[in-house]
Write a protein that holds these residues in place. Structure first.
Motif, mmCIF file in Angstrom:
data_model
loop_
_atom_site.group_PDB
_atom_site.id
_atom_site.type_symbol
_atom_site.label_atom_id
_atom_site.label_comp_id
_atom_site.label_asym_id
_atom_site.label_seq_id
_atom_site.Cartn_x
_atom_site.Cartn_y
_atom_site.Cartn_z
ATOM 1 N N VAL A 34 -4.062 4.937 -15.111
ATOM 2 C CA VAL A 34 -4.693 6.031 -15.849
ATOM 3 C C VAL A 34 -3.948 7.339 -15.592
ATOM 4 N N LEU A 35 -3.551 7.554 -14.351
ATOM 5 C CA LEU A 35 -2.840 8.775 -13.970
ATOM 6 C C LEU A 35 -1.505 8.894 -14.702
ATOM 7 N N ARG A 36 -0.799 7.775 -14.853
ATOM 8 C CA ARG A 36 0.481 7.795 -15.567
ATOM 9 C C ARG A 36 0.291 8.210 -17.027
ATOM 10 N N GLU A 43 -8.851 -0.095 7.220
ATOM 11 C CA GLU A 43 -7.812 -1.082 7.506
ATOM 12 C C GLU A 43 -8.333 -2.337 8.200
ATOM 13 N N SER A 44 -9.422 -2.258 8.929
ATOM 14 C CA SER A 44 -9.912 -3.409 9.677
ATOM 15 C C SER A 44 -10.654 -4.427 8.801
ATOM 16 N N ASP A 45 -11.124 -4.025 7.641
ATOM 17 C CA ASP A 45 -11.862 -4.917 6.747
ATOM 18 C C ASP A 45 -10.995 -5.291 5.543
ATOM 19 N N PRO A 46 -10.418 -6.508 5.535
ATOM 20 C CA PRO A 46 -9.494 -6.901 4.457
ATOM 21 C C PRO A 46 -10.120 -6.884 3.062
ATOM 22 N N THR A 47 -11.380 -7.208 2.953
ATOM 23 C CA THR A 47 -12.037 -7.213 1.641
ATOM 24 C C THR A 47 -12.149 -5.803 1.094
ATOM 25 N N LYS A 48 -12.517 -4.873 1.948
ATOM 26 C CA LYS A 48 -12.639 -3.479 1.521
ATOM 27 C C LYS A 48 -11.269 -2.908 1.147
ATOM 28 N N VAL A 49 -10.251 -3.250 1.927
ATOM 29 C CA VAL A 49 -8.889 -2.786 1.634
ATOM 30 C C VAL A 49 -8.434 -3.319 0.285
ATOM 31 N N LYS A 50 -8.721 -4.597 0.026
ATOM 32 C CA LYS A 50 -8.324 -5.205 -1.247
ATOM 33 C C LYS A 50 -9.007 -4.506 -2.417
ATOM 34 N N ASN A 51 -10.292 -4.205 -2.283
ATOM 35 C CA ASN A 51 -11.026 -3.518 -3.349
ATOM 36 C C ASN A 51 -10.519 -2.096 -3.557
ATOM 37 N N LEU A 52 -10.263 -1.379 -2.466
ATOM 38 C CA LEU A 52 -9.740 -0.010 -2.573
ATOM 39 C C LEU A 52 -8.342 -0.004 -3.184
ATOM 40 N N TYR A 53 -7.529 -0.988 -2.828
ATOM 41 C CA TYR A 53 -6.171 -1.103 -3.372
ATOM 42 C C TYR A 53 -6.229 -1.356 -4.879
ATOM 43 N N ALA A 54 -7.118 -2.253 -5.301
ATOM 44 C CA ALA A 54 -7.248 -2.559 -6.727
ATOM 45 C C ALA A 54 -7.711 -1.323 -7.504
ATOM 46 N N ALA A 55 -8.642 -0.591 -6.928
ATOM 47 C CA ALA A 55 -9.117 0.636 -7.587
ATOM 48 C C ALA A 55 -7.998 1.667 -7.678
ATOM 49 N N ALA A 56 -7.201 1.799 -6.615
ATOM 50 C CA ALA A 56 -6.092 2.759 -6.618
ATOM 51 C C ALA A 56 -5.022 2.346 -7.636
ATOM 52 N N ASN A 85 -5.569 0.727 -10.441
ATOM 53 C CA ASN A 85 -6.125 1.068 -11.759
ATOM 54 C C ASN A 85 -6.036 2.574 -12.011
ATOM 55 N N GLU A 86 -6.306 3.362 -10.986
ATOM 56 C CA GLU A 86 -6.206 4.820 -11.119
ATOM 57 C C GLU A 86 -4.771 5.251 -11.409
ATOM 58 N N ILE A 89 0.843 -1.201 0.000
ATOM 59 C CA ILE A 89 0.000 0.000 0.000
ATOM 60 C C ILE A 89 0.878 1.251 0.000
ATOM 61 N N LEU A 90 1.930 1.251 0.820
ATOM 62 C CA LEU A 90 2.840 2.406 0.857
ATOM 63 C C LEU A 90 3.560 2.596 -0.476
ATOM 64 N N ASP A 91 3.963 1.500 -1.103
ATOM 65 C CA ASP A 91 4.623 1.601 -2.412
ATOM 66 C C ASP A 91 3.681 2.191 -3.456
ATOM 67 N N LEU A 92 2.424 1.752 -3.426
ATOM 68 C CA LEU A 92 1.437 2.298 -4.356
ATOM 69 C C LEU A 92 1.190 3.773 -4.065
ATOM 70 N N TYR A 93 1.139 4.136 -2.804
ATOM 71 C CA TYR A 93 0.936 5.534 -2.407
ATOM 72 C C TYR A 93 2.078 6.412 -2.928
ATOM 73 N N HIS A 94 3.307 5.972 -2.722
ATOM 74 C CA HIS A 94 4.460 6.762 -3.173
ATOM 75 C C HIS A 94 4.522 6.847 -4.701
ATOM 76 N N ALA A 95 4.191 5.762 -5.379
ATOM 77 C CA ALA A 95 4.180 5.790 -6.846
ATOM 78 C C ALA A 95 3.106 6.747 -7.362
ATOM 79 N N THR A 96 1.960 6.757 -6.709
ATOM 80 C CA THR A 96 0.880 7.647 -7.119
ATOM 81 C C THR A 96 1.247 9.104 -6.849
#
Length: 101
Positions: free
Chosen positions: A67-69, A48-61, A63-64, A10-17
């Motif tokens: 597109v951002l690149r 952070e407490s819900d792994p399914t929601k985190v996984k979905n948000l991570y996948a969306a980020a 994909n974004e 997640i941190l790597d994706l954050y820094h790349a974004t």
């Protein structure tokens, strides 16, 4: 079923974004995408407490990020003139040359 992404991923994706957001030539786009990136990852942090929601948000980020690149490349190719606010931003070396310490 796959597990939620690790904190490091997640941190790597954050820094790349953030890096991609800062690569926009246009001030308005750059500031908007930096702000949006921070908001998106705050949402991931609160979920952070819900792994399914985190996984979905991570996948969306992820994909974004793709597109951002592509958008950043187009913005750099067809960027316009600098805005007045960009010329007013102070750099550390400016204070030495102007003498307003």
């Amino acid at each position: 079923m796959s597990t939620a992404p690790t904190r490091r991923a997640i941190l790597d994706l954050y820094h790349a974004t953030l890096r991609t957001s800062n690569s926009f030539g246009s001030y308005n786009f750059r500031e908007y995408f930096v702000r949006r990136t921070k908001d998106t990852f705050r949402e991931i942090q609160t979920a952070e407490s819900d792994p399914t929601k985190v996984k979905n948000l991570y996948a969306a980020a992820a994909n974004e990020l793709a597109v951002l690149r592509r958008s950043a490349i187009v913005n750099q190719l067809y960027g316009g003139r600098k805005l007045a606010i960009e010329s007013l931003e102070r750099r550390p070396e400016d204070s030495k040359t102007r003498g307003d310490n």
